[in-house]
Design an enzyme around this catalytic site. Structure first.
Site, PDB file in Angstrom:
ATOM      1  N   PHE A 231       0.875  -1.182   0.000  1.00  0.00           N
ATOM      2  CA  PHE A 231       0.000   0.000   0.000  1.00  0.00           C
ATOM      3  C   PHE A 231       0.903   1.220   0.000  1.00  0.00           C
ATOM      4  O   PHE A 231       1.647   1.454   0.944  1.00  0.00           O
ATOM      5  CB  PHE A 231      -0.892  -0.023   1.238  1.00  0.00           C
ATOM      6  CG  PHE A 231      -2.006   0.986   1.230  1.00  0.00           C
ATOM      7  CD1 PHE A 231      -1.780   2.285   1.651  1.00  0.00           C
ATOM      8  CD2 PHE A 231      -3.280   0.626   0.830  1.00  0.00           C
ATOM      9  CE1 PHE A 231      -2.810   3.215   1.669  1.00  0.00           C
ATOM     10  CE2 PHE A 231      -4.327   1.541   0.847  1.00  0.00           C
ATOM     11  CZ  PHE A 231      -4.092   2.838   1.261  1.00  0.00           C
ATOM     12  N   GLU A 266      -1.179  -7.710   5.324  1.00  0.00           N
ATOM     13  CA  GLU A 266       0.092  -8.376   5.563  1.00  0.00           C
ATOM     14  C   GLU A 266       1.099  -7.427   6.213  1.00  0.00           C
ATOM     15  O   GLU A 266       1.517  -6.446   5.611  1.00  0.00           O
ATOM     16  CB  GLU A 266       0.671  -8.902   4.243  1.00  0.00           C
ATOM     17  CG  GLU A 266       1.992  -9.626   4.383  1.00  0.00           C
ATOM     18  CD  GLU A 266       2.545 -10.093   3.055  1.00  0.00           C
ATOM     19  OE1 GLU A 266       3.621 -10.713   3.055  1.00  0.00           O
ATOM     20  OE2 GLU A 266       1.918  -9.832   2.017  1.00  0.00           O
TER      21      GLU A 266
END
Length: 422
Positions: A231, A266
């Site tokens: 991200f 994650e």
């Protein structure tokens, strides 16, 4: 660019003069819609230049890595005033070439600009728009799911992926040929002043197959566990809460997808965790209301809510704990109804029970006084962290889902980093 060469023998007397920090030498630029370049520097360069993050053999080394705002067409240039004469000196261009697409233009800026102009004549975002448009500070933003099976989609990913190495600790390239990977790119949309979209950030997510039982399997019912892997919000757009809006829009999209049964992240870093917590707190509060969380916890109700909101077990447990802390603080300030009061002791024991279960093996090996002390220390630390996260939030006590786009009380994230959090 200078190309004066000196012997290694002469340079060995002052090695510090010939050693450059790769983090400082690498200058990243992204053009805006008007052709101006916005500059920022990487957080990490060790995946490219080694653990020391240094380049030896040059004086006044500057590495320019530039991208177009729309198609992210890359340009690379390396400048220095002096270079050592030695076959063992590594060439920064050759090193970076391994991490950049073949389309990268080297040194010739005019050729790069001409290539951009030619590409823009027919270029379209290689994907489909997902979710609703976002509005931030008067500008419009849209999310596109990129078609990684197309040539243009694969090329865009190749251009973006070096940012994973430069901004995500322990980040690595994904296998874009694996059809289970999704790439979502956030764009600022065209306006009267800006004729073309501009890339703001991106997110990768993996679609894990989830076994839902033999009946669903036999009937071909597909169930997915969606995991956010990477991200990134470009540094010059951070601080505008775009990260929270991006995250929320993706989450809402997956929440509406019947195939998606759970949404996980994650190894998030602290900034991403904070943003995620605040977004999830708002969403869950609007779905069930803060006052719905009572002790002792109804496990059947808890499982139903977690399933409907597609939250992973650990994250859901933390959100419930923050709801209880929120009630406690409102109770202290006299803003909570008498009938909704919760016991501070019950909250403490509820949280400690989860901490104990999570660390059971280690704690059971300790003597009782030490175990009690460790649990209390962990609880105090977590309680303080929860107070920091909920500070400034106004959560509804009763449910009432709205289309929340994350524009309030969310912080922009740094890109994902490896970390542990209780």
């Amino acid at each position: 660019m200078g190309d004066n060469k000196l012997s290694v023998t002469a340079a060995s007397l002052q090695p510090e003069l010939w050693t450059a920090s790769a983090n400082e030498a690498l200058q990243i630029f992204v053009t805006d819609s008007e052709g101006k370049a916005l500059n920022f520097q990487p957080t990490f360069t060790y995946p490219i230049f080694g653990d020391s993050e240094q380049v030896f053999g040059y004086i006044d080394l500057v590495i320019y890595l530039c991208f177009d705002h729309y198609s992210f067409y890359p340009f690379l240039n390396v400048k220095f005033s002096e270079k050592l004469e030695d076959s063992g000196i590594e060439d920064p261009k050759k090193i970076l070439d391994e991490f950049l697409p073949e389309s990268t233009v080297f040194k010739d800026e005019i050729k790069w600009r001409d290539a951009i102009s030619k590409e823009h004549e027919t270029y379209k975002i290689p994907g489909q728009s997902v979710g609703s448009e976002l509005v931030n500070e008067g500008s419009r933003f849209g999310i596109y799911k990129i078609d990684l099976q197309s040539e243009a989609g694969l090329e865009l990913h190749k251009r973006l992926q070096i940012l994973v190495l430069l901004f995500i600790e322990a980040g690595s390239y994904i296998d874009s040929k694996d059809k289970l990977w999704d790439l979502y790119v956030l764009y600022e949309l065209p306006s009267a002043e800006k004729k073309e979209p501009s890339i703001i950030g991106f997110c990768t997510a993996y679609n894990y197959w989830k076994y839902g039982g033999h009946e669903k399997f036999d009937n071909g019912v597909e169930e997915i566990r969606k995991k956010i892997s990477q991200f990134v919000i470009l540094p010059m757009y951070q601080g505008r809460k775009l990260g929270g809006q991006f995250y929320n829009s993706l989450y809402n999209e997956w929440l509406a997808d019947e195939r998606v049964k759970e949404i996980v992240v994650e190894d998030p870093n602290e900034s991403f965790d904070d943003m995620r917590d605040r977004c999830d707190l708002k969403r869950l509060a609007q779905a069930i209301g803060v006052s719905a969380v009572k002790l002792p916890l109804d496990t059947k109700w808890s499982q139903q809510v977690r399933t409907s909101e597609k939250l992973e077990k650990r994250q859901f447990s933390r959100l419930l704990e923050m709801f209880l802390i929120y009630q406690r603080e409102k109770q202290k300030s006299g803003k909570l109804q008498e009938t909704l009061k919760v016991s501070s002791k019950d909250i403490r024991l509820f949280i400690k029970r989860r901490l104990f279960e999570k660390n059971r093996e280690i704690l059971e090996s300790l003597d009782e006084p030490t175990r009690i002390d460790k649990l209390q220390t962990a609880y105090i630390s977590l309680d303080q962290d929860y107070l920091r996260i909920i500070e400034g939030l106004e959560l509804p006590l009763t449910p009432g889902r709205v289309d929340y786009n994350g524009s309030e009380h969310t912080q922009d994230s740094e890109p994902l980093q490896k970390k542990q959090k209780i």
